[in-house]
Design a protein around this motif. Structure first.
Motif, PDB file in Angstrom:
ATOM      1  N   SER A   1      -4.880  -5.763  -2.218  1.00 52.68           N
ATOM      2  CA  SER A   1      -3.593  -5.523  -1.420  1.00 52.68           C
ATOM      3  C   SER A   1      -2.146  -6.526  -2.699  1.00 52.68           C
ATOM      4  CB  SER A   1      -3.510  -6.000  -0.144  1.00 52.68           C
ATOM      5  OG  SER A   1      -3.338  -7.030  -0.252  1.00 52.68           O
ATOM      6  N   THR A   2      -2.753  -7.776  -2.887  1.00 51.03           N
ATOM      7  CA  THR A   2      -1.953  -8.635  -3.455  1.00 51.03           C
ATOM      8  C   THR A   2      -1.394  -7.970  -4.981  1.00 51.03           C
ATOM      9  OG1 THR A   2      -2.277 -10.522  -1.802  1.00 51.03           O
ATOM     10  CG2 THR A   2      -0.953 -10.915  -3.959  1.00 51.03           C
TER      11      THR A   2
ATOM     12  N   ARG B   1      -1.857  -5.000  -6.051  1.00 54.24           N
ATOM     13  CA  ARG B   1      -1.490  -3.985  -6.223  1.00 54.24           C
ATOM     14  C   ARG B   1       0.016  -4.249  -5.860  1.00 54.24           C
ATOM     15  NH1 ARG B   1      -5.852  -1.650  -3.103  1.00 54.24           N
ATOM     16  NH2 ARG B   1      -4.513  -2.758  -1.064  1.00 54.24           N
ATOM     17  N   ARG B   2       0.371  -5.608  -5.120  1.00 57.27           N
ATOM     18  CA  ARG B   2       2.181  -5.527  -4.809  1.00 57.27           C
ATOM     19  C   ARG B   2       2.723  -5.860  -6.105  1.00 57.27           C
ATOM     20  NH1 ARG B   2       1.548  -6.706  -0.032  1.00 57.27           N
ATOM     21  NH2 ARG B   2       0.994  -8.799  -0.681  1.00 57.27           N
TER      22      ARG B   2
END
Length: 109
Positions: A77-78, A80-81
């Motif tokens: 998630s990090t 992707r962000r």
């Protein structure tokens, strides 16, 4: 959509072949290094929780800091962000803070 490596705006997963190649290198390093990263992290946490010694926090912080510096892996998630580049920087900064905290805590015990 953002490039998974550098975080630039793009229509595809990667903005260039170079970013794709660097991302593939990162994922290979992550697959190879994750077991070592996990073992060192578990040892550091085990020391912090189970070892009754005045320097247990110092040793744990130093181990975790070196672990994050040597293996700057973050969650998907990090990535992707913010992209792989920034996530490596974030993990390295966290590792540096943990390492510095461990070294400073040594002098205050």
């Amino acid at each position: 959509m953002k490039c998974l490596y550098c975080g630039k705006e793009t229509q595809k997963d990667y903005c260039s072949q170079e970013c794709q190649k660097k991302a593939e290198q990162y994922y290979r390093k992550q697959r190879k290094g994750m077991p070592v990263f996990a073992v060192v992290a578990l040892i550091a946490i085990g020391i912090a929780l189970l070892w009754n010694h005045p320097y247990r926090t110092t040793i744990s912080l130093i181990l975790l800091g070196l672990d994050f510096i040597a293996f700057p892996f973050t969650k998907a998630s990090t990535i992707r962000r913010s992209g792989i580049q920034k996530s490596i920087t974030i993990a390295s900064i966290i590792g540096g803070i943990a390492l510095l905290s461990g070294i400073i805590s040594y002098f205050f015990l």
